[in-house]
Write a protein that holds these residues in place. Structure first.
Motif, mmCIF file in Angstrom:
data_model
loop_
_atom_site.group_PDB
_atom_site.id
_atom_site.type_symbol
_atom_site.label_atom_id
_atom_site.label_comp_id
_atom_site.label_asym_id
_atom_site.label_seq_id
_atom_site.Cartn_x
_atom_site.Cartn_y
_atom_site.Cartn_z
ATOM 1 N N UNK A 1 0.837 -1.213 0.000
ATOM 2 C CA UNK A 1 0.000 0.000 0.000
ATOM 3 C C UNK A 1 0.863 1.251 0.000
ATOM 4 N N UNK A 2 1.887 1.263 0.839
ATOM 5 C CA UNK A 2 2.755 2.429 0.909
ATOM 6 C C UNK A 2 3.582 2.595 -0.359
ATOM 7 N N UNK B 1 3.906 -4.067 11.076
ATOM 8 C CA UNK B 1 2.963 -3.605 10.051
ATOM 9 C C UNK B 1 2.387 -2.236 10.406
ATOM 10 N N UNK B 2 2.123 -2.011 11.701
ATOM 11 C CA UNK B 2 1.584 -0.714 12.135
ATOM 12 C C UNK B 2 2.587 0.413 11.937
ATOM 13 N N UNK B 3 3.871 0.088 11.896
ATOM 14 C CA UNK B 3 4.896 1.118 11.743
ATOM 15 C C UNK B 3 5.341 1.376 10.322
ATOM 16 N N UNK B 4 4.779 0.646 9.363
ATOM 17 C CA UNK B 4 5.230 0.795 7.980
ATOM 18 C C UNK B 4 4.866 2.169 7.416
ATOM 19 N N UNK B 5 3.676 2.654 7.722
ATOM 20 C CA UNK B 5 3.268 3.959 7.209
ATOM 21 C C UNK B 5 4.182 5.085 7.701
ATOM 22 N N UNK B 6 4.469 5.197 9.012
ATOM 23 C CA UNK B 6 5.420 6.232 9.444
ATOM 24 C C UNK B 6 6.803 6.071 8.838
ATOM 25 N N UNK B 7 7.223 4.827 8.603
ATOM 26 C CA UNK B 7 8.543 4.603 8.006
ATOM 27 C C UNK B 7 8.599 5.164 6.588
ATOM 28 N N UNK B 8 7.525 4.998 5.824
ATOM 29 C CA UNK B 8 7.482 5.505 4.456
ATOM 30 C C UNK B 8 7.317 7.018 4.423
ATOM 31 N N UNK C 1 7.416 9.453 7.017
ATOM 32 C CA UNK C 1 8.235 10.341 7.859
ATOM 33 C C UNK C 1 9.635 9.801 8.132
ATOM 34 N N UNK C 2 9.941 8.629 7.555
ATOM 35 C CA UNK C 2 11.215 7.958 7.821
ATOM 36 C C UNK C 2 11.414 7.717 9.316
ATOM 37 N N UNK C 3 10.310 7.438 9.976
ATOM 38 C CA UNK C 3 10.327 7.137 11.404
ATOM 39 C C UNK C 3 10.265 5.618 11.553
ATOM 40 N N UNK C 4 11.378 5.017 11.945
ATOM 41 C CA UNK C 4 11.484 3.561 11.983
ATOM 42 C C UNK C 4 11.301 2.989 13.387
ATOM 43 N N UNK C 5 10.854 3.797 14.338
ATOM 44 C CA UNK C 5 10.761 3.341 15.714
ATOM 45 C C UNK C 5 9.845 2.126 15.852
ATOM 46 N N UNK C 6 8.627 2.197 15.321
ATOM 47 C CA UNK C 6 7.668 1.111 15.471
ATOM 48 C C UNK C 6 8.107 -0.109 14.661
ATOM 49 N N UNK C 7 8.669 0.121 13.473
ATOM 50 C CA UNK C 7 9.168 -0.991 12.659
ATOM 51 C C UNK C 7 10.271 -1.735 13.395
#
Length: 413
Positions: free
Chosen positions: A57-58, A118-125, A127-133
């Motif tokens: 999706x991302x 999976x919940x952290x994939x959207x922020x990673x794409x 905002x480049x925020x990889x904390x949840x991933x």
């Protein structure tokens, strides 16, 4: 799963010592009869495909929004985390699955980890925020450490050394992954590459002491089932995109070539993957090492085909900010990569003669050429994919007929 001079540990088939809720986690036999994927493994795969769907999706949003380069990079990074955690569990389960209460409970923790990822994939794409991933990945990997420590407790000698090396290697790597959260963004890509190499080296380091007793037929089935699930997710994603486009824009005529081409591509991808029984090729750790690692490209390209079909649909209805050429490439390039990778890992080991060997590479090149056919690119790629299947079937049948004829005319011994 890697080259090793030591033989696999001997054990009783199935690794089940008692009917109780807790059992020793001992190695299963590599020659165990009737070994098939368990219901827990199938459920595990379905949970992992949720993360695959989120990554797709991302990727669609990035490519359709005109940020293909960054989107593909983020997709490759996130997909590695999903694939590597799935693969490590798959090979471990093939060697040690005892299906007791504790084994199932630790597997549940791994499933929870992939859902967090999976919940952290959207922020990673976005905002480049990889904390949840990273958090989800660490949860999955620490659960894997627990499994290896359990195996080590029941093992002796070289097998125990191997299990402890796995646990130690995986644990050390988790410390390194924390840098994706702590380091500046400019350094994160380089750290990721270093950590990928480190993760890939853990099995090499661990199995120098002793090879795990993975089951060839079981491993081939597990990879095949996950391929089917990923291709099914591809069909589902493309169907939802087409339905939304028809409901909101009433452009059925523009979508029919994409739908037909996409269906042909996915069906051909399924046919080609299962054209040969690959478990017969998986006889050594060196062969399985290359085959197992190479599936990163098969799984990621198969999932990317679905994302590409969604991009093509969005471009057809005018909601994507990209050209027809770019939308076509989003389908044809992953399709070509899939064909080439399946040929390299599967079919080339079974093809006889230059004609059979060149079918998939030549058709992959034709699929890439379809990129330049404008609105008909996806349909053309689907027809080429179907032609690949037809050519393979005809050439294989001719080879079989020649072999049968040679046997019939051969003088009796």
């Amino acid at each position: 799963m890697t080259p090793s001079s030591a033989s696999a540990p001997a054990s009783s088939p199935g690794g089940h010592q008692s009917p109780g809720p807790l059992r020793r986690l001992t190695a299963r036999g590599r020659d165990e009869a009737h070994r098939v994927a368990s219901p827990l493994e199938l459920f595990f795969d379905l949970c992992f495909v949720v993360a695959v769907a989120q990554a797709g999706v991302q990727l669609v949003h990035s490519v359709a929004g005109g940020h293909a380069g960054q989107g593909i990079l983020n997709y490759a990074l996130v997909f590695f985390a999903i694939w590597w955690a799935w693969m490590n569990f798959t090979w471990f389960a093939s060697a040690y699955d005892n299906d007791d209460v504790l084994y199932r409970s630790v597997t549940l923790v791994q499933i929870a980890g992939v859902l967090v990822l999976a919940a952290g994939i959207s922020p990673a794409f976005q905002d480049r925020d990889y904390l949840v991933v990273v958090l989800g990945y660490v949860i999955m990997r620490l659960a894997m450490v627990t499994q290896w420590l359990r195996a080590a407790r029941s093992a002796r000698g070289a097998e125990r050394t191997m299990a402890l090396r796995y646990a130690f290697g995986v644990l050390v790597c988790q410390v390194g992954w924390s840098g994706l959260v702590l380091l500046p963004q400019a350094a994160r890509l380089w750290l990721f590459l270093v950590m990928v190499i480190a993760e890939l080296c853990v099995p090499v380091y661990a199995e120098r002491a002793c090879a795990t007793s993975w089951h060839p037929h079981h491993i081939a089935e597990r990879y095949g089932l996950f391929t089917i699930i990923v291709l099914g997710e591809t069909i589902a994603a493309a169907t939802v995109a087409a339905k939304s486009a028809v409901d909101e824009h009433d452009v059925l005529g523009e979508l029919l070539p994409i739908a037909a081409g996409g269906l042909l591509i996915v069906f051909s991808a399924w046919w080609i993957y299962f054209a040969v029984p690959i478990h017969g090729h998986l006889r050594s750790n060196r062969q399985s090492f290359l085959w197992g690692y190479g599936h990163y490209l098969i799984f990621s390209s198969a999932a990317a085909i679905g994302a590409g079909l969604e991009v093509a649909v969005e471009q057809a209805v005018g909601t994507a900010h990209i050209s027809v050429l770019s939308a076509s490439a989003a389908v044809t390039l992953p399709t070509a990569l899939y064909l080439l990778t399946v040929w390299a890992l599967h079919l080339r080991h079974f093809k006889i003669g230059i004609a059979q060997q060149m079918v998939l590479p030549a058709m992959a090149l034709l699929v890439i050429c379809c990129t330049f056919l404008g609105d008909w690119a996806v349909l053309a790629a689907g027809l080429v994919s179907a032609l690949t299947v037809v050519a393979g079937v005809i050439l294989t049948a001719r080879t079989g007929a020649r072999a049968d004829g040679a046997k019939a005319t051969a003088p009796a011994a």
